[in-house]
Design a protein around this motif. Structure first.
Motif, short mmCIF file in Angstrom:
data_model
loop_
_atom_site.label_atom_id
_atom_site.label_comp_id
_atom_site.label_asym_id
_atom_site.label_seq_id
_atom_site.Cartn_x
_atom_site.Cartn_y
_atom_site.Cartn_z
N PHE A 150 4.47 -0.82 -9.16
CA PHE A 150 4.27 -1.59 -10.91
C PHE A 150 4.07 -3.06 -10.39
O PHE A 150 4.97 -3.26 -9.68
N PRO A 151 2.89 -3.74 -10.91
CA PRO A 151 2.37 -3.55 -11.09
C PRO A 151 1.08 -2.99 -9.89
O PRO A 151 0.74 -4.05 -9.58
N ARG A 152 -0.43 -1.72 -10.43
CA ARG A 152 -0.80 -1.95 -9.94
C ARG A 152 -2.86 -2.31 -10.06
O ARG A 152 -3.64 -2.11 -9.24
N LYS A 153 -1.98 -2.76 -11.05
CA LYS A 153 -3.43 -3.28 -11.86
C LYS A 153 -3.57 -4.18 -12.15
O LYS A 153 -1.85 -4.79 -13.66
N GLY A 175 1.10 -1.56 0.05
CA GLY A 175 0.35 -0.21 -0.38
C GLY A 175 1.03 1.29 -0.13
O GLY A 175 2.29 1.12 0.52
N PRO A 176 0.38 2.33 -0.26
CA PRO A 176 0.55 3.32 -0.33
C PRO A 176 0.94 3.74 0.90
O PRO A 176 0.41 3.50 2.16
N MET A 187 -4.52 -5.50 -4.82
CA MET A 187 -4.86 -6.21 -4.22
C MET A 187 -4.55 -7.48 -5.65
O MET A 187 -4.46 -8.90 -4.70
N PRO A 188 -5.68 -7.61 -5.77
CA PRO A 188 -5.85 -8.97 -6.69
C PRO A 188 -4.93 -9.03 -8.14
O PRO A 188 -4.17 -9.99 -8.07
N VAL A 189 -3.93 -7.97 -7.75
CA VAL A 189 -2.76 -8.38 -8.55
C VAL A 189 -1.63 -9.03 -7.60
O VAL A 189 -0.59 -10.67 -7.71
N THR A 211 -8.34 2.47 -4.31
CA THR A 211 -7.98 2.34 -5.67
C THR A 211 -6.47 1.07 -5.08
O THR A 211 -7.19 0.23 -5.75
N TYR A 212 -5.99 0.62 -3.92
CA TYR A 212 -4.87 -0.47 -4.09
C TYR A 212 -5.57 -1.62 -4.00
O TYR A 212 -5.79 -2.72 -3.64
#
Ligand code: UDP
Ligand code: MG
Length: 219
Positions: free
Chosen positions: A113-116, A23-24, A176-178, A170-171
């Motif tokens: 990265f990758p965030r998505k 997370g950030p 999280m799925p990544v 967003t995280y």
């Protein structure tokens, strides 16, 4: 753009890519700086590359990047992936030597990265298949406190409570799925980053040593 079915730009048996997620405010950047010193990585922060592009004179993406970052959402992946790929090429063109860089080899920490999922698939397929993910994890409470502290001096437009809350969302939704996807492939080294920088670094260092010893065995 890569042509469908073309191999990735970099061969993962030579180029080690480790994604650094969390997370950030989880401590990715701080721990990457330590890992650079001990393992000779090239450290590429996706956020830093985007901020640099945002401020580059003549960039056609400056305003777009600024808006996404302030809103804590994810910049269209083509932009980020191109910036990362160009930075990797530039680093390899330097002809570095030393641990991990002889005979066409290289090692990169790709931070934030990758965030998505779409970014993960695209980078693995067209740029370089990642070897592992270092995943720094702690509570939102700890992350919030760190980001607000950093915000006093960072000058970052997203280190304020409003942007931080959006970044947390967003995280949870996109990133999280990544992490779950790579965990299902046994590629994730999870590190609790609640403790002091030194203690967390001990765990991070052990995780990276482990990654390279596994890689040596399969090489
Ligand atoms: N960002 C993005 N794509 C990425 C990485 C970052 O769009 O692959 C944007 C996103 O808006 C994010 C911001 O850049 O919130 C800041 O990212 P950075 O990694 O610097 O934040 P950190 O996680 O280190 O706090
Ligand atoms: Mg960072």
């Amino acid at each position: 753009m890569a042509i469908d079915n073309a191999p990735p730009t970099f061969d993962h048996s030579l180029i080690t890519v480790i994604y650094v997620l969390g997370g950030p405010g989880a401590g990715k950047g701080t721990q990457c700086a330590n890992l650079v010193k001990d393992f000779g990585f090239s450290h590429l922060s996706a956020g830093d590359l985007l901020r640099h592009e945002q401020n580059r004179e003549g960039s056609e993406y400056g305003e777009l990047i600024r808006t996404y970052i302030r809103e804590g959402t994810i910049v269209p992946m083509e932009i980020t992936i191109k910036l990362l790929e160009n930075a990797m090429k530039a680093e390899l063109e330097k002809g570095r030597e030393g641990e991990g860089w002889a005979n066409g080899k290289g090692r990169f920490l790709i931070d934030g990265f990758p965030r998505k999922m779409d970014q993960a698939m695209k980078f693995d397929e067209t740029v370089c298949l990642a070897s592992k993910v270092l995943f720094f994890t702690t509570t939102e409470e700890v992350m919030l406190a760190r980001l607000l502290e950093r915000g006093k001096t960072s000058g970052r437009e997203d280190d304020n409570v409003e942007s931080i809350k959006k970044r947390f969302r967003t995280y949870a939704n996109d990133t999280m799925p990544v992490i779950e996807y790579y965990a299902s492939q046994d590629k994730v080294a999870e590190i609790d980053s609640t403790a002091s920088i030194e203690q967390v670094y001990e765990a991070a260092k052990a995780a990276v040593q482990n990654i390279f010893s596994q890689k040596d065995q399969t090489a």
